[in-house]
Design a protein around this motif. Structure first.
Motif, PDB file in Angstrom:
ATOM      1  N   GLU A  46      -5.845  -2.339  -6.860  1.00 18.90           N
ATOM      2  CA  GLU A  46      -4.831  -2.991  -6.022  1.00 18.90           C
ATOM      3  C   GLU A  46      -3.564  -3.274  -6.839  1.00 18.90           C
ATOM      4  OE1 GLU A  46      -4.993  -3.371  -2.815  1.00 18.90           O
ATOM      5  OE2 GLU A  46      -7.037  -2.526  -2.743  1.00 18.90           O
ATOM      6  N   LYS A  49      -1.580  -0.117  -7.288  1.00 19.32           N
ATOM      7  CA  LYS A  49      -0.825   0.233  -6.088  1.00 19.32           C
ATOM      8  C   LYS A  49       0.475  -0.573  -6.009  1.00 19.32           C
ATOM      9  CE  LYS A  49      -4.824   1.537  -3.265  1.00 19.32           C
ATOM     10  NZ  LYS A  49      -5.604   1.218  -2.040  1.00 19.32           N
ATOM     11  N   SER A  52       2.904   0.667  -8.579  1.00 21.20           N
ATOM     12  CA  SER A  52       3.440   1.969  -8.187  1.00 21.20           C
ATOM     13  C   SER A  52       4.539   1.816  -7.136  1.00 21.20           C
ATOM     14  CB  SER A  52       2.310   2.849  -7.658  1.00 21.20           C
ATOM     15  OG  SER A  52       2.802   4.108  -7.235  1.00 21.20           O
ATOM     16  N   LYS A  53       4.339   0.875  -6.199  1.00 22.23           N
ATOM     17  CA  LYS A  53       5.378   0.624  -5.205  1.00 22.23           C
ATOM     18  C   LYS A  53       6.642   0.058  -5.852  1.00 22.23           C
ATOM     19  CE  LYS A  53       2.194  -0.200  -1.350  1.00 22.23           C
ATOM     20  NZ  LYS A  53       1.709  -1.196  -0.364  1.00 22.23           N
TER      21      LYS A  53
END
Length: 219
Positions: A46, A49, A52-53
């Motif tokens: 999580e 993610k 990465s965003k």
């Protein structure tokens, strides 16, 4: 040799039980650690993610590396659990084998004691005495059932022939008896039903009216 091995195992049987309990505790502890590592690996995914965003590539890669480390630890814990399961199965099988051998040993000892208590010579002597007593009893019964005195002089064949003659004579007498006619059933007199008197009384007024009408017409 086998007796020494199984005897030694039976002496350490309580230790085997304690070992199985200890392995169960270790297995529960490893399962808890595995669940914790699974949660940590999911959390790192999580985070990767989110990084990465946010265009934070290095931070996301670091999270994935931690996830890989957690996964390796999870694999190690799974291997440990498998070995513990294997060890528990072996101990339980050994305990069952020991219990079976102990039971067979007790049974063999009991049979041995029973054989010692009952010797073959004593058994044979007892059976000979029983057979002798049965033979004596048979001779006594035969002697009591044998006819004595005047009854001993009777010829069984003559008695049977006489009995057959009596039976034949009885049968012939029954056949020669006249057949009695069955009594005739009494004849029944038919009963004539008479009409009740009240009906005639009810018709008399009508006859009188008819006669009066005819007399008037004649006039």
């Amino acid at each position: 040799m086998f007796k020494r091995v199984f005897k030694k195992s039976s002496q350490h049987q309580p230790s085997a039980v304690m070992t199985i309990d200890k392995l169960n505790e270790s297995l529960e502890m490893l399962e808890k650690k595995e669940n914790l590592l699974v949660k940590k690996a999911s959390a790192e995914v999580e985070k990767a993610k989110e990084y990465s965003k946010a265009k934070k590539k290095n931070a996301a890669l670091q999270c994935l590396k931690k996830k890989k480390l957690y996964e390796k630890q999870i694999e190690q814990l799974a291997t440990f659990q498998l070995r513990i399961h294997d060890q528990m199965i072996m101990l339980e099988s050994a305990k069952a084998t020991t219990d079976t051998v102990d039971a067979l040993t007790i049974g063999a000892s009991t049979m041995k004691a029973m054989n010692k208590a009952t010797k073959i010579d004593d058994l044979e002597r007892t059976m000979d005495e029983v057979n002798e007593q049965m033979e004596d009893m048979k001779q006594i019964q035969d002697a009591l059932s044998a006819p004595i005195g005047a009854a001993a002089d009777f010829d069984e064949d003559e008695l049977e022939a006489e009995l057959e003659e009596l039976e034949d004579a009885d049968l012939e007498e029954k056949l020669l008896q006249p057949i009695r006619a069955a009594p005739a059933a009494p004849s029944r007199v038919p009963v004539v039903k008479q009409s009740p008197r009240p009906a005639q009384q009810n018709n008399e007024p009508e006859d009188e009216e008819l006669a009066a009408l005819q007399a008037e017409l004649a006039l």
